[in-house]
Scaffold this motif. Structure first.
Motif, PDB file in Angstrom:
ATOM      1  N   LEU A 107       1.292   6.721  12.348  1.00  0.00           N
ATOM      2  CA  LEU A 107       0.757   5.596  13.122  1.00  0.00           C
ATOM      3  C   LEU A 107       1.354   4.279  12.660  1.00  0.00           C
ATOM      4  N   GLY A 108       1.488   4.107  11.343  1.00  0.00           N
ATOM      5  CA  GLY A 108       2.072   2.870  10.816  1.00  0.00           C
ATOM      6  C   GLY A 108       3.502   2.684  11.295  1.00  0.00           C
ATOM      7  N   ALA A 109       4.301   3.766  11.246  1.00  0.00           N
ATOM      8  CA  ALA A 109       5.685   3.678  11.707  1.00  0.00           C
ATOM      9  C   ALA A 109       5.749   3.373  13.201  1.00  0.00           C
ATOM     10  N   LEU A 110       4.839   3.957  13.968  1.00  0.00           N
ATOM     11  CA  LEU A 110       4.803   3.728  15.414  1.00  0.00           C
ATOM     12  C   LEU A 110       4.615   2.241  15.718  1.00  0.00           C
ATOM     13  N   ILE A 111       3.713   1.600  14.989  1.00  0.00           N
ATOM     14  CA  ILE A 111       3.412   0.180  15.227  1.00  0.00           C
ATOM     15  C   ILE A 111       4.579  -0.708  14.792  1.00  0.00           C
ATOM     16  N   VAL A 112       5.136  -0.439  13.600  1.00  0.00           N
ATOM     17  CA  VAL A 112       6.196  -1.307  13.070  1.00  0.00           C
ATOM     18  C   VAL A 112       7.468  -1.207  13.901  1.00  0.00           C
ATOM     19  N   ILE A 113       7.830  -0.005  14.314  1.00  0.00           N
ATOM     20  CA  ILE A 113       9.055   0.156  15.112  1.00  0.00           C
ATOM     21  C   ILE A 113       8.915  -0.560  16.461  1.00  0.00           C
ATOM     22  N   TYR A 114       7.697  -0.641  16.977  1.00  0.00           N
ATOM     23  CA  TYR A 114       7.479  -1.396  18.219  1.00  0.00           C
ATOM     24  C   TYR A 114       7.896  -2.859  18.029  1.00  0.00           C
ATOM     25  N   PHE A 115       7.450  -3.469  16.937  1.00  0.00           N
ATOM     26  CA  PHE A 115       7.820  -4.867  16.680  1.00  0.00           C
ATOM     27  C   PHE A 115       9.308  -4.996  16.396  1.00  0.00           C
ATOM     28  N   PHE A 116       9.893  -3.987  15.762  1.00  0.00           N
ATOM     29  CA  PHE A 116      11.322  -4.016  15.479  1.00  0.00           C
ATOM     30  C   PHE A 116      12.137  -3.972  16.770  1.00  0.00           C
ATOM     31  N   LEU A 117      11.760  -3.108  17.685  1.00  0.00           N
ATOM     32  CA  LEU A 117      12.533  -2.997  18.932  1.00  0.00           C
ATOM     33  C   LEU A 117      12.376  -4.251  19.783  1.00  0.00           C
ATOM     34  N   LYS A 118      11.213  -4.885  19.698  1.00  0.00           N
ATOM     35  CA  LYS A 118      11.015  -6.123  20.462  1.00  0.00           C
ATOM     36  C   LYS A 118      11.870  -7.262  19.926  1.00  0.00           C
ATOM     37  N   ALA A 119      12.365  -7.124  18.667  1.00  0.00           N
ATOM     38  CA  ALA A 119      13.194  -8.174  18.074  1.00  0.00           C
ATOM     39  C   ALA A 119      14.637  -8.118  18.567  1.00  0.00           C
ATOM     40  N   ALA A 120      15.026  -7.020  19.215  1.00  0.00           N
ATOM     41  CA  ALA A 120      16.409  -6.886  19.704  1.00  0.00           C
ATOM     42  C   ALA A 120      16.720  -7.994  20.707  1.00  0.00           C
ATOM     43  N   GLY A 121      17.838  -8.669  20.499  1.00  0.00           N
ATOM     44  CA  GLY A 121      18.255  -9.714  21.427  1.00  0.00           C
ATOM     45  C   GLY A 121      17.563 -11.042  21.221  1.00  0.00           C
ATOM     46  N   THR A 122      16.742 -11.164  20.177  1.00  0.00           N
ATOM     47  CA  THR A 122      16.061 -12.423  19.892  1.00  0.00           C
ATOM     48  C   THR A 122      16.743 -13.123  18.716  1.00  0.00           C
ATOM     49  N   ASN A 123      16.190 -14.250  18.329  1.00  0.00           N
ATOM     50  CA  ASN A 123      16.700 -14.976  17.165  1.00  0.00           C
ATOM     51  C   ASN A 123      15.905 -14.648  15.906  1.00  0.00           C
ATOM     52  N   ALA A 124      15.446 -13.409  15.809  1.00  0.00           N
ATOM     53  CA  ALA A 124      14.675 -12.995  14.638  1.00  0.00           C
ATOM     54  C   ALA A 124      15.481 -13.253  13.367  1.00  0.00           C
TER      55      ALA A 124
END
Length: 501
Positions: free
Chosen positions: A316-333
């Motif tokens: 569950l923890g990995a599921l949540i963190v990878i969601y935020f990671f994928l949302k960072a693609a193409g941003t100025n993170a």
């Protein structure tokens, strides 16, 4: 009939200190092997450019190498009959020679592919033999801790790649040096392994050991154990739903991990425009945190006597963190944000994976403890097939990588033409347009791939319910007490029978 190398066979279960030393040696071997397997990933942009190897072809080579490793894993199931140690010792020698003397001297992509296939074949065998040795030397009550250290092997192999590359690449500036350093280290560890690695005799390892208090009983049982009977029809005994589905579940859980090992450096270079050095710094955080999580999770799982809650927590923890990671693609993170997200998912996956390894070997033992290597061979085959399919699918989902990897060379040619007041060739202008289109498409394509990784974690979470083990620490402790009572009663019966004779 079971054959075992007598010069490496232990007829008595080792005391605590030798047992721990054997476990430590197996972990060192595993680290060395995965370091050798992953070393090319730390210098992938340089390697591909030097060998003029297109990214798509690189992916297909890696995929086919995994397929070779899958079938090598099935061959390693013979370790139930012929022993584990010699497979490991001489496999390590072969890998060391290939890495030190063959791979640094290849001049074409075909030569590199053949050498990589050979390394993958040996790795597929040792993938089964080393966790089988860990299982043999660790009772169930300490299994998660022992498997935590074994699982550090791939992780510290990856960390070793990124750490040594970070330190040496600014000096050597060649991909060949990475292989030469790795080969020297692997051959040094081979010498250590050749001198000191041992394994349990078949009569000892082919029993289920819950805790160290079982040692005396296991040694007494071993004197009359019918090994041939327990090894009959091994595949028929092991090809069961709980074993197959749980092996598939952990294989798709690790999709993000294998993406990190093979492609994540390329992701940071092409999407976030980091240097190879900067991308390896993120990798250092990734693998360092994962190694820490594996050890801590293993110790906690053994202390609480349960596996499943740790698998669910980690998934569950990995599921949540990878969601935020994928949302960072193409941003100025920021660099720090990306490093944190990569490290956080690695922490959670570590919790899930180490507890799974302990639970899986216990699930196999519940079927037949004499067929541990066969059960691990099934896992190794499924894992490698899943990785092969994922690698073959990757270029279809993320098609933008190759134009972006060649971008520096295309842009340099364009600037050279302008400086020389030469009209750029139509093919060069077309390549520039392709780079621009690839740069625009890349973030969305990578996000799609990470969504596939998320789906794999969901499947893993459901597969947990098929595996052996308690959810409640209190129930697990009661099981252990009942087991101890049965062991005491059986020992008393054996002693009484011996006295009567």
């Amino acid at each position: 009939m079971t054959l075992a190398p007598k010069e490496r066979s232990l007829q008595n279960y080792p005391n605590e200190i030798p047992r721990r030393l054997y476990l430590a040696l197996v972990v060192i071997i595993t680290i060395a092997l995965y370091y050798a397997l992953y070393v090319g990933g730390g210098v992938a942009p340089l390697l591909l450019a030097s060998l003029k190897l297109p990214f798509n072809e690189f992916v297909y080579i890696v995929a086919f190498g995994n397929l070779i490793g899958a079938f090598a894993s099935l061959i390693a199931g013979l370790a139930d009959r012929f022993g584990r140690a010699n497979l490991v010792v001489y496999g390590l020698l072969l890998v060391g020679l290939l890495i030190a003397f063959v791979m640094p001297n290849v001049t074409t992509s075909d030569e590199w592919a053949v050498a990589f296939f050979a390394v993958s074949f040996v790795e597929g065998i040792i993938l089964v033999a080393t966790p089988a040795l860990i299982r043999d030397f660790s009772p169930q009550m300490g299994r998660a801790t022992a498997m935590g250290f074994w699982t550090i092997g791939p992780v510290l192999g990856s960390l070793t790649v990124s750490a040594i590359t970070t330190l040496t690449l600014p000096i050597t500036k060649t991909w060949q040096s990475a292989y030469q350093i790795c080969g020297a280290i692997v051959l040094a560890i081979f010498i250590l392994t050749f001198l000191f690695l041992k394994e349990l005799s078949p009569n000892l390892r082919d029993q289920r050991m819950v805790n160290m208090r079982d040692r005396v009983l296991i040694e007494l049982r071993a004197k009359g154990l019918d090994i041939a009977q327990s090894l009959r029809k091994p595949w028929q005994q092991m090809l069961r739903t709980d074993i197959l589905i749980s092996a598939l579940g952990v294989s798709v859980l690790l999709l993000f991990y294998y993406t990190s090992v093979t492609f994540m450096l390329i992701y940071f270079v092409t999407v976030f425009h980091y240097s190879v050095h900067q991308a390896n710094v993120i990798a250092n955080w990734n693998w360092g945190v994962n190694a820490f999580a594996l050890v801590i999770a293993g110790m906690l799982s053994d202390k609480m006597r349960v596996r499943k809650p740790f698998m669910i927590f980690g998934g569950l923890g990995a599921l949540i963190v990878i969601y935020f990671f994928l949302k960072a693609a193409g941003t100025n993170a920021s660099f720090e944000t990306l490093a944190f997200l990569v490290a956080a998912q690695s922490f959670f996956v570590g919790f899930a994976y180490v507890s799974w390894m302990a639970s899986y070997t216990e699930t196999v033992e519940a079927r037949n403890p004499a067929l541990t290597a066969t059960g691990l061979a099934i896992w190794g085959w499924i894992l490698r097939v899943v990785v092969t399919v994922s690698f073959l699918s990757f270029p279809l989902v993320v098609s933008s990588v190759n134009p972006l990897l060649t971008a520096p060379y295309v842009i340099a040619a364009y600037k050279h033409a302008l400086a020389a007041h030469i009209a750029p060739a139509p093919a060069l202008l077309e390549a520039l347009a392709g780079i621009k289109a690839a740069a625009a498409a890349a973030p969305a394509e990578w996000m799609n791939w990470f969504w596939i990784c998320e789906a794999g974690i969901v499947f893993f979470l459901f597969s947990v319910f098929l595996m052996r083990g308690r959810w409640s620490p209190a129930a697990a402790k009661a099981d252990e007490a009942a087991h101890d009572a049965r062991v005491s009663a059986e020992l008393a019966g054996l002693h009484a029978a011996a006295s009567a004779r």
